[in-house]
Design an enzyme around this catalytic site. Structure first.
Site: not given
Ligand code: ADE
Length: 243
Positions: A153, A88, A168, A115
């Protein structure tokens, strides 16, 4: 192109890589997928891939060793691949990044659970850290699928109609225009007359205007800083007046 995935849950990929366009892409030789359980690379008896964090605290941390050894094994003496960590905290994934990745010969996607990753993985093994959106998933697998799908793709020959990848949404910088198919009237809902007119120039213009309108309504951020033709600027003035 080769797309390798390191995951603790390789079964998650079976249906995604084994269905539809990704399956055909692999059969045609445009891409080859390999999903590796990096637990197999753990250098301890119990195949443990995580450990307690130095300095204490809750949760576990994925150890560096299985990632480094697995990547060494996948790379051998080939050219340097892009090694992408899904997390994230990574750079937000976009069509532009998909286009960039699609030019590589070899992608390795690292999926964690738990974690977090030992920082040495980020600092010395990966070339890119990618997030697929501002939300937290249980692991990187869905992100790896998103990358594999969006990159595959774009590979030459994968989409039957080459044009469909170019026109697209996002590749053109604006969203796609509405589409309709038969019947011309369904439950009283009609297809716009212009699409039945057979007048291709007018139809192209209508589609162009509808694309712009949809983008202006739904994703005005995509129009910021975009060079617009005079005609497009006039259309936007019309949309603003009608609002
Ligand atoms: N792992 C946990 N959340 C994630 C996200 N939003 N994007 C990529 N990998 C992740």
């Amino acid at each position: 192109m080769k797309i390798d995935v390191l995951s603790l849950f390789p079964d998650m990929f079976t249906n995604v890589f084994g269905s539809s366009i990704l399956k055909h892409a692999e059969e045609s030789g445009a891409v080859s997928f390999r999903v590796v359980d990096f637990r197999e690379y753990a250098d301890n008896k119990h195949r443990k891939v995580d450990d307690y964090p130095y300095g204490g605290g809750a949760g576990m941390v994925l150890r560096a060793q299985p990632f480094f050894d697995a990547v060494d094994d996948l790379v051998k003496d080939q050219k340097k691949p892009r090694v992408v960590l899904l997390c994230p905290q990574g750079e937000r994934y976009t069509q532009k990044k998909a286009e960039e990745f699609s030019k590589e010969e070899h992608l390795i996607l690292l999926c964690g659970h738990y974690e977090g990753y030992d920082e040495r993985v980020r600092e010395h093994l990966v070339t890119d850290e990618v997030s697929i959106g501002d939300y937290v998933l249980t692991g990187g697998e869905l992100g790896a699928m998103v990358i594999a799908d969006s990159v595959t793709r774009l590979l030459p020959g994968v989409l039957g109609n080459e044009e469909s990848a170019i026109t697209d949404s996002f590749s053109t910088g604006i969203l796609e225009h509405p589409h309709y198919t038969r019947p011309a009237e369904f439950r009283g809902m009609k297809v716009p007359d212009i699409l039945l007119s057979g007048h291709h120039k007018n139809i192209d213009e209508w589609r162009h205007r509808e694309s712009l309108k949809r983008t202006w309504e739904r994703r005005p951020d995509l129009l910021e800083g975009k060079a617009l033709s005079e005609k497009e600027q006039l259309w936007i003035e019309e949309f603003t007046r009608k609002e």
